[in-house]
Design a protein around this motif. Structure first.
Motif, PDB file in Angstrom:
ATOM      1  N   PHE A  49     -13.023  46.226  29.966  1.00 59.38           N
ATOM      2  CA  PHE A  49     -12.060  45.681  29.717  1.00 59.38           C
ATOM      3  C   PHE A  49     -12.156  44.449  28.732  1.00 59.38           C
ATOM      4  CE2 PHE A  49     -10.744  48.398  33.640  1.00 59.38           C
ATOM      5  CZ  PHE A  49      -9.389  48.757  32.970  1.00 59.38           C
ATOM      6  N   HIS A  50     -13.519  44.325  27.937  1.00 56.87           N
ATOM      7  CA  HIS A  50     -14.146  43.103  27.816  1.00 56.87           C
ATOM      8  C   HIS A  50     -12.450  42.776  26.383  1.00 56.87           C
ATOM      9  CE1 HIS A  50     -16.430  45.072  24.633  1.00 56.87           C
ATOM     10  NE2 HIS A  50     -16.574  43.741  23.711  1.00 56.87           N
ATOM     11  N   ASP A  51     -13.019  44.247  25.732  1.00 58.52           N
ATOM     12  CA  ASP A  51     -11.727  43.650  24.250  1.00 58.52           C
ATOM     13  C   ASP A  51     -10.539  44.419  24.391  1.00 58.52           C
ATOM     14  OD1 ASP A  51     -13.238  42.072  22.464  1.00 58.52           O
ATOM     15  OD2 ASP A  51     -14.677  43.892  21.463  1.00 58.52           O
ATOM     16  N   TYR A  52     -10.400  44.567  25.538  1.00 60.06           N
ATOM     17  CA  TYR A  52      -8.793  45.349  26.097  1.00 60.06           C
ATOM     18  C   TYR A  52      -7.693  44.951  25.482  1.00 60.06           C
ATOM     19  CZ  TYR A  52      -4.851  46.905  29.357  1.00 60.06           C
ATOM     20  OH  TYR A  52      -3.687  46.706  29.976  1.00 60.06           O
ATOM     21  N   CYS A  53      -7.448  43.827  24.899  1.00 55.65           N
ATOM     22  CA  CYS A  53      -6.339  42.522  23.845  1.00 55.65           C
ATOM     23  C   CYS A  53      -6.807  42.388  22.451  1.00 55.65           C
ATOM     24  CB  CYS A  53      -5.896  41.372  24.817  1.00 55.65           C
ATOM     25  SG  CYS A  53      -5.272  41.772  26.614  1.00 55.65           S
ATOM     26  N   LYS A  54      -7.765  43.328  22.243  1.00 53.94           N
ATOM     27  CA  LYS A  54      -7.827  42.884  20.837  1.00 53.94           C
ATOM     28  C   LYS A  54      -7.339  43.053  19.667  1.00 53.94           C
ATOM     29  CE  LYS A  54     -11.768  42.361  17.942  1.00 53.94           C
ATOM     30  NZ  LYS A  54     -12.511  40.854  18.279  1.00 53.94           N
ATOM     31  N   TYR A  55      -6.050  43.883  20.341  1.00 50.95           N
ATOM     32  CA  TYR A  55      -5.416  43.905  19.035  1.00 50.95           C
ATOM     33  C   TYR A  55      -3.739  43.770  20.095  1.00 50.95           C
ATOM     34  CZ  TYR A  55      -9.199  46.279  17.035  1.00 50.95           C
ATOM     35  OH  TYR A  55     -10.244  46.145  16.795  1.00 50.95           O
ATOM     36  N   PRO A  85      -9.436  35.433  26.976  1.00 53.94           N
ATOM     37  CA  PRO A  85      -8.887  34.336  28.084  1.00 53.94           C
ATOM     38  C   PRO A  85      -7.670  35.656  28.815  1.00 53.94           C
ATOM     39  CG  PRO A  85      -9.328  33.133  26.829  1.00 53.94           C
ATOM     40  CD  PRO A  85     -10.003  34.161  26.352  1.00 53.94           C
ATOM     41  N   VAL A  86      -6.649  36.126  28.010  1.00 56.02           N
ATOM     42  CA  VAL A  86      -5.372  36.678  27.823  1.00 56.02           C
ATOM     43  C   VAL A  86      -5.974  38.530  28.879  1.00 56.02           C
ATOM     44  CG1 VAL A  86      -3.905  37.994  26.651  1.00 56.02           C
ATOM     45  CG2 VAL A  86      -4.060  36.356  25.960  1.00 56.02           C
ATOM     46  N   ALA A  87      -7.342  39.093  28.212  1.00 53.06           N
ATOM     47  CA  ALA A  87      -7.224  39.946  28.835  1.00 53.06           C
ATOM     48  C   ALA A  87      -7.743  39.708  30.536  1.00 53.06           C
ATOM     49  CB  ALA A  87      -8.374  41.110  28.435  1.00 53.06           C
ATOM     50  N   SER A  88      -8.889  38.515  30.523  1.00 54.62           N
ATOM     51  CA  SER A  88      -9.176  38.434  32.260  1.00 54.62           C
ATOM     52  C   SER A  88      -7.930  38.335  33.020  1.00 54.62           C
ATOM     53  CB  SER A  88      -9.828  37.518  31.928  1.00 54.62           C
ATOM     54  OG  SER A  88      -8.769  35.656  32.099  1.00 54.62           O
ATOM     55  N   LEU A  89      -6.883  38.177  32.141  1.00 52.66           N
ATOM     56  CA  LEU A  89      -5.525  37.885  32.879  1.00 52.66           C
ATOM     57  C   LEU A  89      -4.373  39.052  33.364  1.00 52.66           C
ATOM     58  CD1 LEU A  89      -3.764  34.511  32.643  1.00 52.66           C
ATOM     59  CD2 LEU A  89      -2.070  35.837  32.683  1.00 52.66           C
ATOM     60  N   LEU A  90      -4.085  39.835  32.495  1.00 56.27           N
ATOM     61  CA  LEU A  90      -3.339  40.857  31.988  1.00 56.27           C
ATOM     62  C   LEU A  90      -4.436  41.866  32.565  1.00 56.27           C
ATOM     63  CD1 LEU A  90      -1.607  41.054  28.481  1.00 56.27           C
ATOM     64  CD2 LEU A  90      -1.352  40.169  30.568  1.00 56.27           C
ATOM     65  N   ILE A  91      -5.195  42.158  32.564  1.00 58.59           N
ATOM     66  CA  ILE A  91      -6.187  43.799  33.515  1.00 58.59           C
ATOM     67  C   ILE A  91      -5.684  43.132  35.424  1.00 58.59           C
ATOM     68  CG2 ILE A  91      -8.065  43.877  32.418  1.00 58.59           C
ATOM     69  CD1 ILE A  91      -9.967  42.770  34.971  1.00 58.59           C
ATOM     70  N   GLU A  92      -5.209  42.263  35.333  1.00 61.40           N
ATOM     71  CA  GLU A  92      -4.883  41.750  37.134  1.00 61.40           C
ATOM     72  C   GLU A  92      -3.315  41.911  37.099  1.00 61.40           C
ATOM     73  OE1 GLU A  92      -6.085  37.875  39.084  1.00 61.40           O
ATOM     74  OE2 GLU A  92      -5.167  38.591  40.255  1.00 61.40           O
ATOM     75  N   GLN A  93      -3.071  41.930  35.753  1.00 61.96           N
ATOM     76  CA  GLN A  93      -0.989  42.087  36.016  1.00 61.96           C
ATOM     77  C   GLN A  93      -0.941  43.406  35.861  1.00 61.96           C
ATOM     78  OE1 GLN A  93       0.717  39.336  33.815  1.00 61.96           O
ATOM     79  NE2 GLN A  93       0.365  37.969  34.855  1.00 61.96           N
TER      80      GLN A  93
END
Ligand code: DGI
Ligand code: FE
Ligand code: FE
Length: 200
Positions: A49-55, A85-93
């Motif tokens: 999940f580390h680059d989940y929000c890269k794009y 930071p955004v991914a750390s939040l969105l993987i939970e949400q």
């Protein structure tokens, strides 16, 4: 969450190259976790999940930073710093992954920070040394990563700062905090084999 499910969630969000990078980071981080006695399951999941929000669209990430508890000063720095930071939040949400160690390893994978835990160090280093990367001085970091994860992380943070300074980029405070903290550990000496950092 099982590896296969995590992969199927992440894959549609990434390019082929970024997805392949992600799998190599997961593989590298799992090996480091084995070596350094961290949870291989957590290392694998954090890496997937580390680059989940890269794009993610920049406007979406900007909005999330503004409206969440994430630090607003991120917005004063390059948007490349936002995806962790955004991914750390969105993987939970979005996927119910609520694990402080995993979320923190994802949060800080780009900058590092002071006093990183084992999983944070592992993902921070694995992202840099995975076999698809080629930076100057990388083989040295790979070698050291097999011997001392803190020294390897110190090298990653030093190399990143040198690279950013040469390009006259702004540097986020956590990037410096990681470097300073790890350097203080090096100064302390006792846990570090000075031979490992000769000629670097
Ligand atoms: O997402 P990846 O490409 O796998 O790797 P990453 O998340 O570690 O890094 C993305 C970029 O961010 C990389 O080119 C280095 C850069 N970076 C790291 N720390 C800082 C930074 N860029 C700026 N401007 N400031 C920093 O403090
Ligand atoms: Fe990244
Ligand atoms: Fe990455």
């Amino acid at each position: 969450m099982k590896k296969a499910e995590a992969i199927s969630i992440v894959e549609p969000h990434l390019t082929k190259e970024r997805f392949d990078h992600t799998l190599r980071v997961a593989d590298t981080a799992t090996k480091l976790a084995q070596k350094y006695g961290a949870s291989t399951e957590k290392a694998e999941l954090a890496s997937i999940f580390h680059d989940y929000c890269k794009y993610r669209p920049l406007e979406e990430m900007e909005r999330i930073i503004r409206l969440s508890y994430l630090p607003k000063d991120l917005l004063q720095y390059h948007h490349e710093l936002w995806h962790g930071p955004v991914a750390s939040l969105l993987i939970e949400q979005e996927h119910g992954i609520q694990d402080e160690e995993i979320q923190s390893a994802i949060y800080y994978h780009t900058t590092g920070r002071a006093n990183m835990g084992k999983l944070e160090l592992i993902v921070f280093v694995a992202d840099y040394i995975e076999p698809g990367r080629s930076f100057p001085g990388l083989d040295e970091v790979r070698e050291v990563a097999n011997q001392n994860i803190e020294i390897a992380a110190w090298m990653v943070s030093r190399n990143t700062i040198e690279y950013l300074m040469k390009r006259q980029n702004r540097i986020y405070p956590d990037t410096f905090h990681a470097y300073n903290y790890l350097t203080k550990c090096l100064d302390g000496g006792n846990n570090f084999d000075q031979k490992l950092i000769r000629n670097t």
